[in-house]
Each structure stands twice: as C-alpha cells, then as structure tokens.
Design a protein around this motif. Structure first.
Motif: not given
Length: 156
Positions: A19, A27-28, A31, A103
């Motif tokens: 992250m 990134y997601y 996460q 996302r």
C-alpha cells in the motif's frame, strides 16, 4: 492455526508495504489483503488459544467430532468458491464502472487469491482429518461375518 496465522502475517506485512509503494488497483489489492488477513489472524489466534489436545476416550464421540469438523471444512470450501466467484464478478464489474474500476479490480484480485488459499487450506485439513479418522476406524473397528450372523467389534 499456525499455517493460517503465518499466511495472515505475511499478507498483512506485504499488504502494508504494498500500500505504501503502489497506486491504482494494486493498492486496493494490498488494502483488501490487509483487511482480510486481519480477520484471518484473529481467527487463527482464537483457534490456537482455544484448541487443546483431545483427551477424548469415547471413540464414538471422537468419530462424531471428527465428522463434524469434516462437514465444517466442506462448508468452508463452498464459501471459498463463493469468494473466488465474487472476485471474478468484481473484476468483471471493474470493466463497466470507470469511477471505481481500480477498487473493484484490486478487491476482486485479492478475493480470488484469498479464496484460493483458503480452499487449498480447507481441503488439505479435510484430507488430513479424514485420513486420521479412517486410520482410527481401521485400527479400532473390525467386521466379522459367518453364514449365520454378522458381528461388528469395536476395540477400546
């Protein structure tokens, strides 16, 4: 529980590092791995603390308990398939939702990874428990038949 806890710690550490160094869907992905494995770590910790060696002396109760665990693992495997399917659906949804595309894609990829790990984990646990149960039955249970009657013997 040690395997699940180790998997969780590796994913949390890798997810936090990921992250900090990535953007977009990656990134997601990281996460979701952190969040998912925080739950896995909690489950592993509780399971590790509460699990004690079984001093079960009643063979019928032991077989019943092992069968219940096997059933639970098969139910979990079904849920694992649902996680993987949900991940695939999120990736497909990401293609049609430009605002949240990153996302949905990252979360979907994470669900596929976590679901696949859990499916392998649950199936492995099932195979190990089933093998031990069958070995126990083979050692303790014998069936004898004659032309006039049958007999089942259970050794204690």
């Amino acid at each position: 529980m040690a395997i699940l806890g180790s998997w969780a710690l590796v994913n949390i550490g890798g997810g936090i590092a990921g992250m900090r160094s990535t953007k977009g869907s990656t990134y997601y992905f990281h996460q979701m791995n952190v969040g998912w494995n925080a739950v896995n770590l909690g489950i592993a910790a509780v399971g590790y603390i509460l699990t004690k060696p079984s001093g079960e002396s009643d063979p019928f109760r032991l077989i019943s308990r092992l069968s219940a665990i096997e059933n639970s693992l098969m139910l979990n495997t079904g849920l694992d398939v649902a996680y993987i399917t949900s991940g695939i659906a999120l990736i497909e949804l990401s293609r049609h939702q430009p605002i949240r595309s990153d996302r949905f894609k990252g979360f979907g990829q994470s669900l596929i990874l976590q679901g696949a790990f859990l499916a392998i984990f649950d199936i492995y646990q099932y195979v190990v428990i089933n093998k031990k149960k069958n070995q126990f039955l083979k050692e303790k249970l014998s069936i004898h038949t004659t032309p006039l009657y049958g007999c089942i013997t259970f050794r204690f």
